[in-house]
Design a protein around this motif. Structure first.
Motif, PDB file in Angstrom:
ATOM      1  N   LYS A 114      24.725  11.786 -19.108  1.00 16.95           N
ATOM      2  CA  LYS A 114      25.626  12.419 -20.072  1.00 16.95           C
ATOM      3  C   LYS A 114      26.106  13.757 -19.535  1.00 16.95           C
ATOM      4  O   LYS A 114      25.332  14.525 -18.973  1.00 16.95           O
ATOM      5  N   SER A 115      27.402  14.021 -19.727  1.00 20.28           N
ATOM      6  CA  SER A 115      27.972  15.291 -19.251  1.00 20.28           C
ATOM      7  C   SER A 115      27.411  16.460 -20.050  1.00 20.28           C
ATOM      8  O   SER A 115      27.319  16.396 -21.273  1.00 20.28           O
ATOM      9  N   ASP A 116      27.010  17.493 -19.356  1.00 15.65           N
ATOM     10  CA  ASP A 116      26.551  18.731 -19.986  1.00 15.65           C
ATOM     11  C   ASP A 116      26.788  19.852 -18.984  1.00 15.65           C
ATOM     12  O   ASP A 116      27.629  19.724 -18.081  1.00 15.65           O
ATOM     13  N   GLU A 117      26.063  20.957 -19.143  1.00 14.58           N
ATOM     14  CA  GLU A 117      26.260  22.072 -18.227  1.00 14.58           C
ATOM     15  C   GLU A 117      25.704  21.781 -16.841  1.00 14.58           C
ATOM     16  O   GLU A 117      26.046  22.466 -15.876  1.00 14.58           O
TER      17      GLU A 117
ATOM     18  N   GLU B  27      28.604  16.987 -14.688  1.00 10.38           N
ATOM     19  CA  GLU B  27      29.995  16.969 -15.138  1.00 10.38           C
ATOM     20  C   GLU B  27      30.742  15.839 -14.431  1.00 10.38           C
ATOM     21  O   GLU B  27      30.780  15.771 -13.202  1.00 10.38           O
TER      22      GLU B  27
END
Length: 735
Positions: free
Chosen positions: A50-53, A56
């Motif tokens: 999952k995209s997060d900090e 990406e």
């Protein structure tokens, strides 16, 4: 798609990366082709990423990648790129090996800095000492620094009265013997290899009793009223995305003002000693992501104070997401459009004059919408004439309302391709233009939104506003920016090149280009474009006429003229100066929906014949149309029962056939209605003997069996209300 049609196919595979060190940044990239366009997702050791900090997903045209910021030892493993479309799917994997040395395990940060306590805003009397303190969560010691009103506190921006310390994760800024010049917003910044964070507080300094500050301000913050929601199915709906050249009204809300105890007159020398030192009660303004925040500040003083807006001590300048203007009654307004988590912070309105300064502050918090998007939109960048792709994932079972650009509902077309693949929603913009630069929103049926910004890189660095509003007599200033001063450019106003115009001025300042239109008139409304070497950006100029006395029409009357129409009449308003025409509307009795009775924008005459779309009891009303709007409505007394007019979508056609055959005439109406058949223009035909009559919805049939020679030249007519259609029957003799 490089001419490839079918299931996804990898044109370029991820490259082996060998051994990687903790703290590095990497991108796993591959090139994929497929038609229809594929969706791409990533797995690590069999689990979806999952995209997060930290992770990406990035993509441009047919290039797809997974970026990893600040590698950790736990990032080691097998990464698989999964590409799917309606035809098939394809997979490609790569292994990452992240090594952790003795030193990297000791010094590497595992998360960005986080403040567990923040500095507190203060109001003190000049000469007092002030201490701001905050605490950073334990972990790798971050790099810390303080700012005041956007300037880093060091060397030239500090003196002997300032001191800073950082002990046991506690950051402290001390200022002794504060003076009015120390007032403003103080921000503590913390940064490490993973990211950065900041915490802000405001300082207000009260002059000593023998000084006078003719300046006061009170700031309130609130989210825009629910009417700013994107309306279903209305592409013309706008919500505060236009730059306005004239003053706009400001609707004050009932939020408690943070400085209510600072209400005072012009002479501030009468401050009570109890105000000499206290904590500022900074209020919070909480809004839902994707909505608009509006900060209103009442600023008064003699001489008139100058006002600036800041966020966390940094100056806010006007752009397509930040609108700054002055409203009536000394109200200064800042609007932050389509709020996102990065807009969280302390907002201050600072007012100053030659006699002193003051400011007020509100803290903005941005909350998740009711329906959380598993995958939000991300900001994107595209080259002019290239392709841009925006993608999000909506909650399972949610209904989407559509894609919006700067508040306008987008419609699918040759340049805008909208895809729905399960819960994925994708917007593909082809042949990207400078005016595609802006804010894009995908909204769900419950009003939840996800927001992104698309930046278009080309010959035009700054596009024109989509719309500029002004009032008659004002001036309009259009500003744009080029990427090179060597490019050829020109302005267009209402389709004509601006060369020499008595009310138009063209100016240049480096890469900036200006068009200034003076003494605006309503007829000046239209498109203003800036063209540079084939690239174009366009704005819609709307000039509002000065208000004049607007009165409604007088003595409206209604009388029935036929079963399908009504004659309506009225007298011009008194006075009738500025009247352009009239608008007439009808409504079915018992309904609250009104519809225009005529196709023209407005009527020139003071009477009209009205028809209705369906049978029923109807009421009518009439407006007077002026240059700057329309009057209140004038109800036409009474109601009348009207039948809708019959409209043929297909009329009767002549028939030629040999005797003994069956002839069938048919006619089609727009709506199902009853009618009757006539023979030779007089005799009504009944469904008996050789004649058979049938109706199927709006289609009517007349069948004549075993036509005879004597039936030759028979005239058949179908009549429905006031409309009719006729045809002839031609019978050929059988040899």
């Amino acid at each position: 798609m490089n001419g490839f049609h079918g299931a996804p196919r990898f044109l370029a595979r991820p490259k082996p990366m060998g051994k990687l060190a903790v703290g590095e940044n990497v991108v796993i990239a591959c090139q994929i082709a497929g038609d229809p366009t594929q969706t791409v997702s990533w797995k690590k050791d069999g689990r979806w990423v999952k995209s997060d900090e930290h992770f990406e997903e990035v993509f441009e045209d047919d290039l797809y990648g997974l970026g990893i910021s600040g590698l950790r030892s736990s990032d080691s493993g097998e990464y698989v790129c999964c590409a799917k479309n309606a035809v098939g799917e394809a997979y490609m994997g790569v292994v990452l090996n992240v090594e952790e040395s003795h030193f990297s395990s000791y010094f590497a940060a595992t998360e960005k800095p986080r403040f567990i306590s923040e500095p507190v805003s203060q109001h003190v009397q000049a000469g007092k000492d002030v201490v701001f303190s905050c605490e950073v969560a334990k972990g790798q010691p971050p790099k810390l620094w303080w700012e005041n009103n956007g300037q880093v506190l060091r060397g030239a921006t500090m003196d002997d009265r300032h001191s800073m310390d950082f002990v046991d994760n506690q950051a402290t800024l001390s200022i002794s013997a504060v003076c009015p010049e120390d007032a403003g917003t103080y921000v503590c910044n913390a940064k490490n290899d993973i990211g950065e964070a900041s915490a802000a507080a405001s300082l207000s300094v009260e002059n000593l009793p023998n000084h006078k500050t003719i300046c006061q301000s009170n700031l309130i913050g609130h989210w825009e009223s629910p009417t700013d929601s994107l309306q279903k199915g209305h592409s013309n709906h706008k919500y505060y995305t236009d730059v306005t050249a004239c003053r706009r009204d400001c609707a004050m809300q009932t939020f408690q003002r943070p400085f209510d105890d600072l209400h005072h007159g012009d002479d501030l020398g009468g401050y009570k000693s109890s105000l000499s030192e206290r904590r500022l009660q900074v209020k919070n303004c909480s809004i839902v992501e994707g909505r608009h925040a509006k900060f209103s500040c009442c600023v008064t003083g003699k001489p008139k104070p100058s006002v600036i807006w800041q966020k966390d001590g940094r100056l806010i300048t006007e752009d397509h997401r930040h609108h700054i203007y002055e409203a009536p009654k000394d109200i200064r307004v800042l609007k932050v459009l389509f709020c996102r988590p990065r807009d969280i912070g302390l907002y201050t309105c600072s007012a100053s004059s030659s006699l002193g300064q003051t400011f007020s502050a509100v803290r903005l918090d941005v909350k998740e919408p009711d329906s959380r998007f598993p995958e939000k939109l991300r900001d994107a960048e595209a080259r002019e004439r290239g392709k841009a792709t925006l993608m999000c994932q909506i909650p399972f079972g949610a209904l989407g309302r559509g894609w919006y650009r700067d508040g306008e509902l987008l419609q699918p077309g040759s340049r805008f391709l909208m895809e729905e693949l399960g819960t994925l929603r994708r917007l593909i913009i082809r042949d990207v233009q400078p005016d595609d630069d802006g804010i894009y929103v995908y909204e769900l049926d419950d009003g939840s939104r996800t927001v992104s910004e698309l930046s278009v890189k080309g010959k035009i660095a700054k596009r024109l506003p989509r719309k500029l509003k002004a009032t008659e007599g004002d001036q309009a200033v259009f500003q744009t920016q080029m990427t090179s001063s060597q490019l050829q450019s020109h302005w267009l106003w209402k389709g004509e090149k601006v060369l020499h115009h008595p009310r138009a001025v063209i100016q240049e300042d480096g890469l900036f280009r200006f068009l200034i239109l003076h003494d605006l008139r309503p007829e000046d409304s239209g498109e203003v474009s800036f063209v540079v070497d084939g690239s174009r950006t366009t704005s819609q100029l709307c000039v509002k006429a000065h208000k004049i006395d607007i009165s409604p029409p007088e003595q409206p009357m209604l009388q029935k003229s036929s079963e399908t129409s009504a004659m309506l009449s009225w007298l011009p308003p008194n006075p009738s100066v500025g009247v352009h025409g009239y608008k007439v509307e009808h409504s079915k009795l018992g309904s609250n929906k009104w519809f225009c009775c005529h196709q023209a924008e407005y009527l020139q005459e003071t009477n009209t014949t009205a028809v209705v779309p369906e049978d029923g009891e109807y009421i009518f009303r009439v407006f007077a149309v002026y240059t700057n709007g329309q009057s209140i409505c004038k109800d036409i007394p009474g109601s009348i029962h009207l039948l809708s007019q019959a409209k043929f979508t297909r009329g009767l056609e002549d028939i030629l056939l040999p005797e003994g055959e069956e002839a069938t005439f048919s006619v089609e109406l727009m709506n199902p209605m009853k009618g009757h058949w006539l023979l030779n223009g007089q005799k009504e035909i009944a469904s008996e003997g050789r004649f058979k009559i049938k109706q199927d919805g709006g289609t009517h049939y007349l069948s004549i069996s075993k036509v005879e020679r004597e039936d030759d030249q028979m005239k058949v007519k179908f009549v429905c209300r006031t409309e009719e259609s006729a045809a002839d029957l031609h019978v050929q003799a059988v040899p």
